[in-house]
Motif scaffolding. Sequence first.
Motif, short mmCIF file in Angstrom:
data_model
loop_
_atom_site.label_atom_id
_atom_site.label_comp_id
_atom_site.label_asym_id
_atom_site.label_seq_id
_atom_site.Cartn_x
_atom_site.Cartn_y
_atom_site.Cartn_z
N VAL A 44 0.64 -1.26 0.34
CA VAL A 44 0.26 -0.14 0.13
C VAL A 44 0.96 1.66 0.12
N GLY A 45 1.64 1.52 0.68
CA GLY A 45 2.82 2.29 1.05
C GLY A 45 3.62 3.13 -0.67
N VAL A 46 3.61 1.44 -0.71
CA VAL A 46 5.07 1.93 -2.03
C VAL A 46 3.56 2.34 -3.27
N GLU A 47 2.62 1.49 -3.60
CA GLU A 47 1.94 1.82 -4.63
C GLU A 47 0.96 3.27 -4.43
N ARG A 48 0.77 3.40 -3.43
CA ARG A 48 0.18 4.83 -2.92
C ARG A 48 1.24 5.98 -2.50
N GLY A 49 2.10 5.78 -3.27
CA GLY A 49 3.59 6.83 -3.01
C GLY A 49 3.89 7.43 -1.35
N TYR A 50 3.12 7.05 -0.78
CA TYR A 50 3.24 7.27 0.98
C TYR A 50 4.77 7.74 0.89
N SER A 82 8.88 -5.71 6.27
CA SER A 82 7.69 -5.70 6.92
C SER A 82 6.29 -6.46 7.21
N ASN A 83 6.82 -7.78 7.46
CA ASN A 83 6.30 -8.63 8.08
C ASN A 83 6.79 -9.91 8.75
N LEU A 84 7.54 -9.02 10.16
CA LEU A 84 8.59 -10.37 10.27
C LEU A 84 7.63 -11.23 11.67
N VAL A 85 7.57 -12.00 12.00
CA VAL A 85 7.37 -12.50 12.44
C VAL A 85 8.32 -12.95 13.89
N THR A 86 6.98 -12.60 15.24
CA THR A 86 7.74 -11.83 15.99
C THR A 86 8.47 -12.55 17.14
N LEU A 87 7.97 -14.57 17.00
CA LEU A 87 8.94 -14.93 18.08
C LEU A 87 10.71 -14.47 17.30
N ALA A 248 2.14 4.70 8.72
CA ALA A 248 1.44 4.86 10.07
C ALA A 248 -0.22 4.43 8.55
N LYS A 249 0.17 5.89 7.79
CA LYS A 249 -0.19 6.04 6.60
C LYS A 249 -1.19 4.31 5.59
N SER A 250 -0.33 3.64 5.79
CA SER A 250 -0.67 2.43 5.02
C SER A 250 -1.19 1.60 5.62
N VAL A 251 -0.67 0.79 6.85
CA VAL A 251 -1.95 0.43 7.96
C VAL A 251 -2.76 1.48 8.09
N ALA A 252 -3.34 1.86 7.96
CA ALA A 252 -4.56 3.10 8.38
C ALA A 252 -5.64 2.44 6.37
N ALA A 253 -4.48 2.56 5.87
CA ALA A 253 -5.06 2.02 4.81
C ALA A 253 -5.40 0.59 4.00
N ALA A 254 -4.24 -0.36 4.85
CA ALA A 254 -4.52 -1.68 4.40
C ALA A 254 -5.88 -1.71 5.78
N ASN A 255 -6.37 -1.40 7.07
CA ASN A 255 -7.70 -1.97 7.53
C ASN A 255 -8.71 -1.40 7.33
N SER A 256 -8.92 0.25 6.55
CA SER A 256 -10.18 0.90 6.89
C SER A 256 -10.50 0.61 4.99
N ASP A 257 -9.52 0.20 4.33
CA ASP A 257 -9.76 0.46 2.60
C ASP A 257 -9.74 -0.40 1.79
N ALA A 258 -10.57 -0.86 1.42
CA ALA A 258 -10.68 -2.10 0.09
C ALA A 258 -10.69 -2.18 -0.82
#
Length: 323
Positions: A44-50, A82-87, A248-258
């Motif tokens: 999302v951050g890449v494609e939307r230019g954030y 981007s998504n590292l396993v927390t353990l 943070a902008k990317s996370v918000a869009a991933a959660n709320s923008d279909a």
Amino acid sequence: MKIIKLCRIAFTVAAGLATVSIAHAEDKVRVGVFASSSALPYFVGVERGYFKEAGIAVETVTLASAPLIVQSMVSGDIDAASNLVTLEGANISQRRPNTLTYISLNGQNAQYITEQFVVRAGSQAKTLKDLKGAKLFSAPGPANVGTAKAVLKAIGLEENKDYTMQEQQLSVHMGALQAGTFDAGYTLEPVASTMIKQGVARRLEAGVISTHLLGNPSSQAFAAGGALSNKLIAERPDVAARFARAWAKSVAAANSDASARELLAKDMSVPAALAATVPLANFVMVKDMTAAQKTDFQKFVDIGVGLGVVKGAVDAAAMIRGM
């Protein structure tokens, strides 16, 4: 006097050009990406230019497992994940403190589906207990394998007595079921939804970490998240802060923008017709986490210690930072 004046003008112009050059320069950040649905905020951050708006040029470094992401962060080959396993993150934090910091975490359970057990289409299994006697695969990395075995142990199944399990890359899960090499397996989204849609597999149970390890199906297992290397934070704090704001902008869009789901098709090879229905984790910036969520995160890290995936006790609060 004319010469002095011309020199002053030339200096002013040169200084102005330098300023313009600096204003338009982009700071490079290399990001390790593991191709699962929990990487969506990055795309999302890449494609939307954030990131670009924040003056950051990201370089995508696709890596096939969490241990490779950790190794790359330790060696300095990547600056973020981007998504590292927390353990895996907890394990390196225990062995080598001050390596990385999570700025966001991905909540997973039966509502925000990521991890799950699937069986071959046509299987008679109705519950996890019906996997007794099965030949299973698991998503790659010690954390995924350890978690899968712990879930099965929690419902009374022992490895090599009641089932066998082999670690397999996500890219081969569908083919492995289709060929009959395995009876079932522990996999992640969007691979699970893709194989279910194509009639290769059936979801047996999702959100298994919350239900069987945290002991509360409504709790969120924070099993992965967005992380920065502490080297980046220490040496380029302004870049780290700008990256976090774009994240943070990317996370918000991933959660709320279909419409962000369309990127699952473009960047993660999900069939376009399926992208709208693929389950997603609940992406949470650390600065927005509640006290209860932080407690759940500590519980999950403690479970990893108990499994031996994390080699010793870790204060989960030291792994996260609100930015």
